[in-house]
Write a protein that holds these residues in place. Structure first.
Motif, PDB file in Angstrom:
ATOM      1  N   MET A  39       0.830  -1.208   0.000  1.00  0.00           N
ATOM      2  CA  MET A  39       0.000   0.000   0.000  1.00  0.00           C
ATOM      3  C   MET A  39       0.863   1.255   0.000  1.00  0.00           C
ATOM      4  N   ASP A  40       1.976   1.208   0.681  1.00  0.00           N
ATOM      5  CA  ASP A  40       2.884   2.352   0.695  1.00  0.00           C
ATOM      6  C   ASP A  40       3.344   2.671  -0.725  1.00  0.00           C
ATOM      7  N   ASN A  41       3.736   1.644  -1.473  1.00  0.00           N
ATOM      8  CA  ASN A  41       4.185   1.860  -2.852  1.00  0.00           C
ATOM      9  C   ASN A  41       3.061   2.394  -3.738  1.00  0.00           C
ATOM     10  N   ILE A  42       1.857   1.890  -3.550  1.00  0.00           N
ATOM     11  CA  ILE A  42       0.730   2.367  -4.364  1.00  0.00           C
ATOM     12  C   ILE A  42       0.421   3.822  -4.047  1.00  0.00           C
ATOM     13  N   LEU A  43       0.357   4.163  -2.770  1.00  0.00           N
ATOM     14  CA  LEU A  43       0.018   5.535  -2.387  1.00  0.00           C
ATOM     15  C   LEU A  43       1.092   6.528  -2.827  1.00  0.00           C
ATOM     16  N   ARG A  44       2.324   6.078  -2.921  1.00  0.00           N
ATOM     17  CA  ARG A  44       3.395   6.981  -3.377  1.00  0.00           C
ATOM     18  C   ARG A  44       3.292   7.280  -4.873  1.00  0.00           C
ATOM     19  N   GLN A  45       2.404   6.595  -5.562  1.00  0.00           N
ATOM     20  CA  GLN A  45       2.168   6.894  -6.974  1.00  0.00           C
ATOM     21  C   GLN A  45       1.076   7.961  -7.175  1.00  0.00           C
ATOM     22  N   LEU A  46       0.529   8.480  -6.080  1.00  0.00           N
ATOM     23  CA  LEU A  46      -0.430   9.571  -6.224  1.00  0.00           C
ATOM     24  C   LEU A  46       0.229  10.755  -6.927  1.00  0.00           C
ATOM     25  N   PRO A  47      -0.378  11.272  -7.987  1.00  0.00           N
ATOM     26  CA  PRO A  47       0.199  12.439  -8.663  1.00  0.00           C
ATOM     27  C   PRO A  47       0.286  13.630  -7.712  1.00  0.00           C
ATOM     28  N   PRO A  48       1.306  14.475  -7.880  1.00  0.00           N
ATOM     29  CA  PRO A  48       1.505  15.608  -6.970  1.00  0.00           C
ATOM     30  C   PRO A  48       0.575  16.780  -7.307  1.00  0.00           C
ATOM     31  N   LEU A  49      -0.725  16.557  -7.241  1.00  0.00           N
ATOM     32  CA  LEU A  49      -1.679  17.630  -7.497  1.00  0.00           C
ATOM     33  C   LEU A  49      -1.691  18.602  -6.311  1.00  0.00           C
ATOM     34  N   LYS A  50      -1.991  19.849  -6.609  1.00  0.00           N
ATOM     35  CA  LYS A  50      -2.041  20.855  -5.548  1.00  0.00           C
ATOM     36  C   LYS A  50      -3.128  20.491  -4.535  1.00  0.00           C
ATOM     37  N   ASN A  51      -2.758  20.527  -3.261  1.00  0.00           N
ATOM     38  CA  ASN A  51      -3.729  20.220  -2.222  1.00  0.00           C
ATOM     39  C   ASN A  51      -4.878  21.226  -2.199  1.00  0.00           C
ATOM     40  N   VAL A  52      -6.051  20.739  -1.847  1.00  0.00           N
ATOM     41  CA  VAL A  52      -7.233  21.575  -1.660  1.00  0.00           C
ATOM     42  C   VAL A  52      -7.873  21.174  -0.335  1.00  0.00           C
ATOM     43  N   LEU A  53      -8.841  21.955   0.107  1.00  0.00           N
ATOM     44  CA  LEU A  53      -9.614  21.555   1.274  1.00  0.00           C
ATOM     45  C   LEU A  53     -10.508  20.383   0.880  1.00  0.00           C
ATOM     46  N   VAL A  54     -10.356  19.257   1.558  1.00  0.00           N
ATOM     47  CA  VAL A  54     -11.241  18.113   1.353  1.00  0.00           C
ATOM     48  C   VAL A  54     -12.013  17.888   2.647  1.00  0.00           C
ATOM     49  N   LEU A  55     -13.314  17.669   2.526  1.00  0.00           N
ATOM     50  CA  LEU A  55     -14.154  17.493   3.709  1.00  0.00           C
ATOM     51  C   LEU A  55     -14.158  16.059   4.211  1.00  0.00           C
ATOM     52  N   ARG A  56     -13.788  15.116   3.355  1.00  0.00           N
ATOM     53  CA  ARG A  56     -13.513  13.711   3.699  1.00  0.00           C
ATOM     54  C   ARG A  56     -14.762  12.858   3.894  1.00  0.00           C
ATOM     55  N   ASP A  57     -15.832  13.414   4.397  1.00  0.00           N
ATOM     56  CA  ASP A  57     -17.087  12.653   4.500  1.00  0.00           C
ATOM     57  C   ASP A  57     -18.144  13.310   3.618  1.00  0.00           C
ATOM     58  N   PHE A  58     -17.782  13.548   2.378  1.00  0.00           N
ATOM     59  CA  PHE A  58     -18.656  14.240   1.444  1.00  0.00           C
ATOM     60  C   PHE A  58     -19.547  13.199   0.761  1.00  0.00           C
ATOM     61  N   HIS A  59     -20.720  12.961   1.331  1.00  0.00           N
ATOM     62  CA  HIS A  59     -21.662  11.986   0.768  1.00  0.00           C
ATOM     63  C   HIS A  59     -23.084  12.436   1.082  1.00  0.00           C
ATOM     64  N   VAL A  60     -24.057  11.686   0.557  1.00  0.00           N
ATOM     65  CA  VAL A  60     -25.436  12.188   0.558  1.00  0.00           C
ATOM     66  C   VAL A  60     -26.042  12.292   1.949  1.00  0.00           C
ATOM     67  N   ASP A  61     -25.514  11.573   2.934  1.00  0.00           N
ATOM     68  CA  ASP A  61     -26.009  11.740   4.303  1.00  0.00           C
ATOM     69  C   ASP A  61     -25.639  13.103   4.863  1.00  0.00           C
TER      70      ASP A  61
END
Length: 351
Positions: A181-203
């Motif tokens: 998992m460490d190797n997979i996550l290190r392949q995340l493209p270096p996109l500029k960070n934004v505010l993420v709310l993390r529980d963004f769903h219909v509830d």
């Protein structure tokens, strides 16, 4: 009312009543609202003259990020979006009186036949506007770091693996999973960070028809927000553990979001797949943890969907090493697990 809500109601009654009275709501009728996976409690206050508001009860010892809630609420409102207005706060004791958005969550509306497409397109508009208008260096919240992503996804092997095998994973096997998992996550493209709310769903979304544009989406439960990858909230919305979404609506919503933001589309898609592995893996383990550790079995009804979502994400090319690992050590990931009593699992997982 759940067990935690009952305890919350009883243990803090005097503090709560003093706070309510100090802000002019002494005469209000108090109704406890359903609890979620957190340890916050909400109560609806209704005055005889028809006015309402919500009381947030976030005990300081429960680490419910009370200050972060206020910071993010202000940022969302300043971005032209709809977070509940905060009328009064007690930071020492974790109380706030906030705007009551009513009863029309997206979940309730969808269950009553409201148009799916309209609500999901509105939701992605809100995400895009949030990412465009809130600075990427927004202060007051932490970063959704590689280390946090790793810590979260380990819940899959720590809590879900024992369900199948009747024992915890060995240290070597856990380390092998973590390395993949460490190797997979290190392949995340270096996109500029934004505010993420993390529980963004219909509830956590409400329809506010008296407002305009993306502000028609009322935003809730955002105190865990952080600076992170822009694909995360879209993933949270479109691949929700709680409900299925028509693939046509999903594709249109994704395209509508991608058209509004200035990121490389390949990088976005790769981020979406990698974060899908992480999120679905985390939630698979987290739902078991909620059942065994927190005595909240109601989340088990979502397990078939979230394990199916994880299985689908394992088919992505970037997931090949993890797919091979699962085929060897967790091949039954999208099947019904053995009928192990909770008391047996508590002995395995809580000792």
């Amino acid at each position: 009312m759940g067990r935690w809500a009952i305890a919350c109601f009883m243990e803090r009654t005097d503090l709560r009543q003093k706070f309510i009275s100090a802000h002019g709501w002494t005469m209000a009728a108090i109704t406890a609202l359903p609890v979620d996976a957190s340890r916050r409690c909400y109560f609806r206050l209704a005055m005889p003259d028809g006015r309402t508001c919500l009381l947030m009860d976030a005990p300081p010892h429960a680490e419910e990020k009370f200050r972060e809630y206020h910071l993010i609420a202000n940022a969302l409102c300043n971005a032209g979006l709809s977070a509940p207005e905060i009328y009064a706060s007690d930071f020492d004791n974790g109380f706030a009186l906030i705007e009551d958005f009513g009863e029309d969550t997206f979940t309730r509306l969808l269950n009553n036949g409201h148009g799916t497409r309209e609500l999901y397109l509105l939701a992605v508009d809100a995400i895009a506007q949030m990412q465009q208008r809130i600075p990427s260096d927004f202060g007051g919240v932490g970063e959704y770091t590689h280390e946090i992503l790793m810590d979260e996804v380990l819940r899959l092997i720590d809590w879900y693996y024992p369900l199948w095998h009747g024992a915890r994973a060995s240290a070597d096997l856990r380390a092998e999973f973590a390395g993949i998992m460490d190797n997979i996550l290190r392949q995340l493209p270096p996109l500029k960070n934004v505010l993420v709310l993390r529980d963004f769903h219909v509830d956590n979304l409400m329809l506010l028809p008296g407002r305009h544009g993306a502000a028609q989406a009322g935003l809730l439960d955002f105190q865990d927000g952080a600076r992170g990858n822009p694909a995360y909230d879209v993933l949270s919305l479109l691949e929700d553990a709680r409900r299925d979404l028509d693939p046509i609506v999903m594709a249109e919503a994704w395209q509508r979001y991608a058209a509004q933001i200035n990121y490389d589309k390949h990088d976005l898609a790769l981020s979406y797949n990698i974060l899908g592995l992480q999120r679905h893996g985390r939630i698979t383990g987290q739902f078991i943890r909620l059942w065994i550790r927190d005595d909240k079995p109601q989340y088990l009804k979502f397990m078939p969907r979230v394990t199916a979502q994880l299985t689908a994400k394992l088919q992505a090319p970037v997931a090949a090493p993890l797919r091979t690992w699962c085929e060897k050590h967790l091949p039954m990931i999208n099947e019904k697990w053995p009928d192990r009593p909770a008391i047996e699992l508590k002995k395995i997982l809580l000792n």
